[in-house]
Design a protein around this motif. Structure first.
Motif, mmCIF file in Angstrom:
data_model
loop_
_atom_site.group_PDB
_atom_site.id
_atom_site.type_symbol
_atom_site.label_atom_id
_atom_site.label_comp_id
_atom_site.label_asym_id
_atom_site.label_seq_id
_atom_site.Cartn_x
_atom_site.Cartn_y
_atom_site.Cartn_z
ATOM 1 N N SER A 172 34.095 6.053 -20.450
ATOM 2 C CA SER A 172 33.456 7.392 -20.473
ATOM 3 C C SER A 172 33.295 7.852 -21.552
ATOM 4 O O SER A 172 32.842 9.176 -21.588
ATOM 5 C CB SER A 172 34.321 8.018 -19.282
ATOM 6 N N GLY A 173 33.572 7.489 -22.713
ATOM 7 C CA GLY A 173 33.310 8.182 -24.158
ATOM 8 C C GLY A 173 34.425 9.452 -24.265
ATOM 9 O O GLY A 173 34.089 10.147 -24.842
ATOM 10 N N LEU A 174 35.517 9.175 -23.849
ATOM 11 C CA LEU A 174 36.409 10.192 -24.009
ATOM 12 C C LEU A 174 37.656 9.741 -24.887
ATOM 13 O O LEU A 174 38.655 10.209 -24.776
ATOM 14 C CB LEU A 174 37.063 10.445 -22.408
ATOM 15 N N THR A 175 37.708 8.571 -25.309
ATOM 16 C CA THR A 175 38.763 7.952 -26.240
ATOM 17 C C THR A 175 39.152 9.208 -27.196
ATOM 18 O O THR A 175 38.152 9.526 -27.871
ATOM 19 C CB THR A 175 38.185 6.622 -26.802
ATOM 20 N N GLY A 176 40.476 9.263 -27.485
ATOM 21 C CA GLY A 176 40.863 10.242 -28.253
ATOM 22 C C GLY A 176 41.335 11.231 -27.679
ATOM 23 O O GLY A 176 42.305 12.277 -28.234
ATOM 24 N N LYS A 177 41.094 11.604 -26.390
ATOM 25 C CA LYS A 177 41.382 12.889 -25.773
ATOM 26 C C LYS A 177 42.425 12.471 -24.383
ATOM 27 O O LYS A 177 42.489 13.590 -23.404
ATOM 28 C CB LYS A 177 40.135 13.638 -25.247
ATOM 29 N N VAL A 178 42.859 11.333 -24.205
ATOM 30 C CA VAL A 178 43.383 11.018 -22.987
ATOM 31 C C VAL A 178 44.864 10.441 -23.242
ATOM 32 O O VAL A 178 44.869 9.250 -23.314
ATOM 33 C CB VAL A 178 42.502 9.925 -22.425
ATOM 34 N N PRO A 179 45.904 11.194 -23.378
ATOM 35 C CA PRO A 179 46.992 10.741 -23.840
ATOM 36 C C PRO A 179 48.097 10.316 -22.553
ATOM 37 O O PRO A 179 49.087 9.757 -22.960
ATOM 38 C CB PRO A 179 47.719 12.019 -24.182
ATOM 39 N N MET A 180 47.428 10.186 -21.579
ATOM 40 C CA MET A 180 48.456 9.607 -20.336
ATOM 41 C C MET A 180 47.724 9.853 -19.078
ATOM 42 O O MET A 180 46.557 9.876 -18.677
ATOM 43 C CB MET A 180 49.260 10.739 -20.139
ATOM 44 N N ARG A 181 48.599 8.755 -18.180
ATOM 45 C CA ARG A 181 48.176 8.663 -16.629
ATOM 46 C C ARG A 181 49.418 9.107 -15.964
ATOM 47 O O ARG A 181 50.450 9.180 -16.430
ATOM 48 C CB ARG A 181 48.179 7.119 -16.365
ATOM 49 N N VAL A 182 49.182 10.006 -15.045
ATOM 50 C CA VAL A 182 50.221 10.558 -14.213
ATOM 51 C C VAL A 182 50.080 9.831 -12.804
ATOM 52 O O VAL A 182 49.073 9.350 -12.252
ATOM 53 C CB VAL A 182 50.233 11.948 -14.183
ATOM 54 N N GLU A 183 51.352 9.943 -11.950
ATOM 55 C CA GLU A 183 51.422 9.307 -10.821
ATOM 56 C C GLU A 183 52.463 10.208 -9.825
ATOM 57 O O GLU A 183 53.409 10.486 -10.216
ATOM 58 C CB GLU A 183 52.014 7.821 -10.965
ATOM 59 N N ALA A 184 52.113 10.340 -8.619
ATOM 60 C CA ALA A 184 53.083 10.979 -7.555
ATOM 61 C C ALA A 184 52.324 10.514 -6.243
ATOM 62 O O ALA A 184 52.178 11.239 -5.506
ATOM 63 C CB ALA A 184 52.835 12.648 -7.644
ATOM 64 N N MET A 185 52.624 9.169 -6.269
ATOM 65 C CA MET A 185 51.961 8.556 -4.916
ATOM 66 C C MET A 185 50.865 8.923 -4.524
ATOM 67 O O MET A 185 50.011 9.112 -5.250
ATOM 68 C CB MET A 185 53.357 8.551 -3.753
ATOM 69 N N CYS A 186 50.771 9.297 -3.318
ATOM 70 C CA CYS A 186 49.297 9.798 -2.567
ATOM 71 C C CYS A 186 49.116 11.190 -3.226
ATOM 72 O O CYS A 186 47.891 11.669 -2.932
ATOM 73 C CB CYS A 186 49.653 9.960 -0.966
ATOM 74 N N ALA A 187 49.863 11.949 -3.802
ATOM 75 C CA ALA A 187 49.545 13.256 -4.379
ATOM 76 C C ALA A 187 49.216 13.090 -5.896
ATOM 77 O O ALA A 187 49.414 14.176 -6.400
ATOM 78 C CB ALA A 187 50.868 14.190 -4.226
ATOM 79 N N THR A 188 48.897 11.909 -6.281
ATOM 80 C CA THR A 188 48.782 11.769 -7.660
ATOM 81 C C THR A 188 47.466 12.697 -8.258
ATOM 82 O O THR A 188 47.481 13.110 -9.251
ATOM 83 C CB THR A 188 48.193 10.201 -7.749
ATOM 84 N N GLY A 189 46.489 13.045 -7.254
ATOM 85 C CA GLY A 189 45.104 13.615 -7.773
ATOM 86 C C GLY A 189 45.707 15.254 -7.932
ATOM 87 O O GLY A 189 45.281 15.537 -8.978
ATOM 88 N N LEU A 190 46.607 15.675 -7.178
ATOM 89 C CA LEU A 190 46.847 17.146 -7.627
ATOM 90 C C LEU A 190 47.917 17.265 -8.725
ATOM 91 O O LEU A 190 48.199 18.102 -9.145
ATOM 92 C CB LEU A 190 47.609 17.866 -6.402
ATOM 93 N N ALA A 191 48.774 15.742 -8.821
ATOM 94 C CA ALA A 191 49.780 15.941 -9.888
ATOM 95 C C ALA A 191 48.844 15.972 -11.206
ATOM 96 O O ALA A 191 49.148 16.588 -12.350
ATOM 97 C CB ALA A 191 50.478 14.512 -10.067
ATOM 98 N N ALA A 192 47.633 15.341 -11.423
ATOM 99 C CA ALA A 192 46.818 15.259 -12.397
ATOM 100 C C ALA A 192 46.232 16.558 -12.653
ATOM 101 O O ALA A 192 45.973 17.187 -13.768
ATOM 102 C CB ALA A 192 45.667 14.157 -12.115
ATOM 103 N N ALA A 193 45.672 17.206 -11.337
ATOM 104 C CA ALA A 193 45.206 18.652 -11.466
ATOM 105 C C ALA A 193 46.436 19.831 -12.052
ATOM 106 O O ALA A 193 45.987 20.514 -12.926
ATOM 107 C CB ALA A 193 44.986 19.235 -10.096
ATOM 108 N N LEU A 194 47.674 19.418 -11.569
ATOM 109 C CA LEU A 194 48.462 20.448 -12.251
ATOM 110 C C LEU A 194 48.704 20.331 -13.657
ATOM 111 O O LEU A 194 48.681 21.285 -14.500
ATOM 112 C CB LEU A 194 49.987 20.080 -11.714
ATOM 113 N N THR A 195 48.495 19.016 -14.195
ATOM 114 C CA THR A 195 48.503 18.733 -15.426
ATOM 115 C C THR A 195 47.564 19.213 -16.129
ATOM 116 O O THR A 195 48.023 19.857 -17.234
ATOM 117 C CB THR A 195 48.825 17.277 -15.929
#
Lengths: 387, 129
Positions: free
Chosen positions: A70-93
């Motif tokens: 996606s041309g975002l290299t350099g700006k993505v320091p992590m993946r997050v996980e909270a099972m089925c709530a992973t999407g809002l865990a990413a949003a919170l981050t």
């Protein structure tokens, strides 16, 4: 509390069995749409978090791959996980990065390619969504079994019926059939649900969400940045709440609602200075039909035990007291775990901007709510959005 | 779009259980741990008391009478259980107020009384009315 944060761009891929794309191509579908929606590009972004459960795809560590494609290299320091709530865990981050002042513009990308692994393995991974050592190992729990515990108890204590649960599925399919991005495109009937095969009684096949591939992206920005960019339709994060509950499900002591949702909702309402009666449109986590019924109650849309009546009376339909899951919900729009929560924000943002077309909920005060549950009540997030 | 098989990933795990717990299961007994300092009881058993911070625990036997709080009948079985017939998993509240998961034998019903035992391997709740 930090700085005021708004949403300036949203994107949502088509959900479904997506054999036609790799995980990075799938992620790009929603990233591209969010860029176009916001009018910004990669160079404007300070921070990106990827939400993905990843276990069911061949790429177990998808974040760098998504970033590169996606041309975002350099700006993505992590993946997050909270099972089925992973999407809002990413949003919170991403929200926290902006609220804290660390970033002016932050992106949350949610993606899961869940159909790469075979179905039996996928179900075995889901069955471990509790405490493997003390549950699955001895008792052979499946993911639907955990939700079934709640359904059985809700039926016994409040008289909720399988027909009422089936109505949730019927509503979901009805709206999904009008959403070209949804996994399922056909309406179903109460009888279809009741006659579908039993998975883990009282949960049947058509009470359950499908296994889906999909991605969703949300771009957050500070108030100053929103003014500078002259964004004319920002949607503001007015409240946010989060909580979790015991892994070993027996310890929870109550199985008619999710304590994590109740706690997260209270926190979000307090921060937003609104109450359940102010909510006009919502996404409620409906991985199984009983979950939506409990969600009405846990979020305070209706008194405890009256969730079945709430759907029966049509109060959660388009034009009802609270329009719930008007894009088809997890049940029929689909549930690609990492994308789900961000797809919920996409949906409520579209609703608050009045860009939902046929599926538009009539609004007076422009207040919406997003509710995403992880596991079987292990995590819960509630976000209140306003225009 | 061409679909091909990727290289399969096989995950094998080794995990541990407390000897005392497994030995008791073989005798039909259910053990929990109790903090000698503050009296907190843990099921699943913990070797550390997170209530008072001490790690001085003793094993106690849980009451073998309980009540079914909720249950589900598993029809679509997961990996490792494919050869079993349909089974009922319940959540049981013991007379001494502990909550645990068990397979239920007999007619399951919310509120039904069960006698807790084991099949030598896992906890079993036999419906007694």
């Amino acid at each position: 509390m930090g700085r005021k944060v708004g949403i300036i761009g949203v994107g949502n891929s088509r959900f479904g069995k997506r054999d036609d794309v790799s995980v990075q191509e799938l992620a790009w579908e929603s990233i591209k749409e969010a860029f176009e929606d916001s009018g910004i590009t990669q160079k404007d972004i300070d921070f990106v978090v990827v939400g993905s459960t990843a276990y069911r795809g061949v790429e177990l560590y998808p974040a760098p791959i998504v970033a590169e494609y996606s041309g975002l290299t350099g700006k993505v320091p992590m993946r997050v996980e909270a099972m089925c709530a992973t999407g809002l865990a990413a949003a919170l981050t991403a929200y926290t990065a902006v609220a804290s002042g660390l970033a002016d513009i932050a992106m949350a990308v949610g993606v899961d390619k869940m159909t790469e692994v075979d179905t039996a393995t996928s179900l075995a991974i889901g069955g471990r969504g509790g405490n493997y050592q003390w549950e699955y190992h001895f008792y052979g729990t499946t993911f639907p079994t955990y939700y079934a515990f709640y359904a059985t108890r809700h039926m016994a204590v409040y008289g909720t019926t399988e027909e009422q649960m089936a109505l949730v599925a019927v509503k979901a399919h009805k709206y999904a059939s009008q959403n070209p991005k949804a996994h399922f495109q056909k309406p179903i009937t109460v009888e279809d649900v009741l006659k579908s095969r039993v998975i883990s009684w009282p949960i049947k096949l058509l009470d359950s969400c499908p296994i889906s591939d999909g991605s969703a992206t949300v771009i957050f920005a500070s108030e100053e940045k929103i003014k500078e960019l002259k964004i004319d339709t920002p949607v503001w994060i007015s409240g946010i709440g989060y909580a979790n509950d015991y892994a070993y499900i027996a310890k929870r002591g109550e199985w008619t609602g999710f304590r994590a949702t109740q706690l997260a909702a209270r926190q979000a309402y307090e921060m937003a200075k609104v109450g359940p009666n102010d909510i006009e449109v919502a996404t409620v986590h409906d991985a199984f039909t009983i979950a939506e019924i409990m969600g009405y109650e846990d979020l305070g849309f209706v008194e405890k035990g009256k969730g079945g009546k709430f759907i029966e009376e049509g109060q959660s339909e388009k034009g009802g007291k609270v329009g719930v899951n008007l894009f088809g919900g997890l049940k029929a729009k689909g549930h690609p775990l990492g994308a789900t929560g961000l797809s919920m924000i996409y949906e409520i943002t579209k609703q608050l901007r009045e860009e939902a077309g046929n599926l538009q909920q009539p609004l007076k005060n422009y207040i919406g709510l997003v509710h995403n549950v992880g596991g079987t009540g292990h995590f819960a997030y509630v976000m209140i959005l306003r225009r | 779009m061409m679909q091909i098989d990727a290289i399969p990933l096989e995950l094998k795990y080794r995990i541990k259980y407390p000897d005392e717990f497994i030995q008791a299961l073989k005798k039909g007994e259910i053990l929990a741990t109790k903090c000698k300092n503050c009296g907190a009881v843990y099921f699943p058993p913990q070797r550390d008391c997170t209530n008072c911070g001490k790690s001085d625990m003793e094993w106690i036997k849980l009451d073998n009478e309980g009540e079914i709080m909720t249950y589900s009948i598993v029809v679509q079985k997961p990996q490792g259980f494919e050869d079993k017939g349909n089974y009922v998993i319940g959540i049981v509240k013991t007379k001494d107020n502990n909550f645990l998961m068990a397979w239920i034998i007999g007619e399951p019903k919310v509120g039904a009384k069960v006698r807790l035992t084991t099949d030598g391997y896992r906890l079993i709740g036999e419906v007694i009315g």
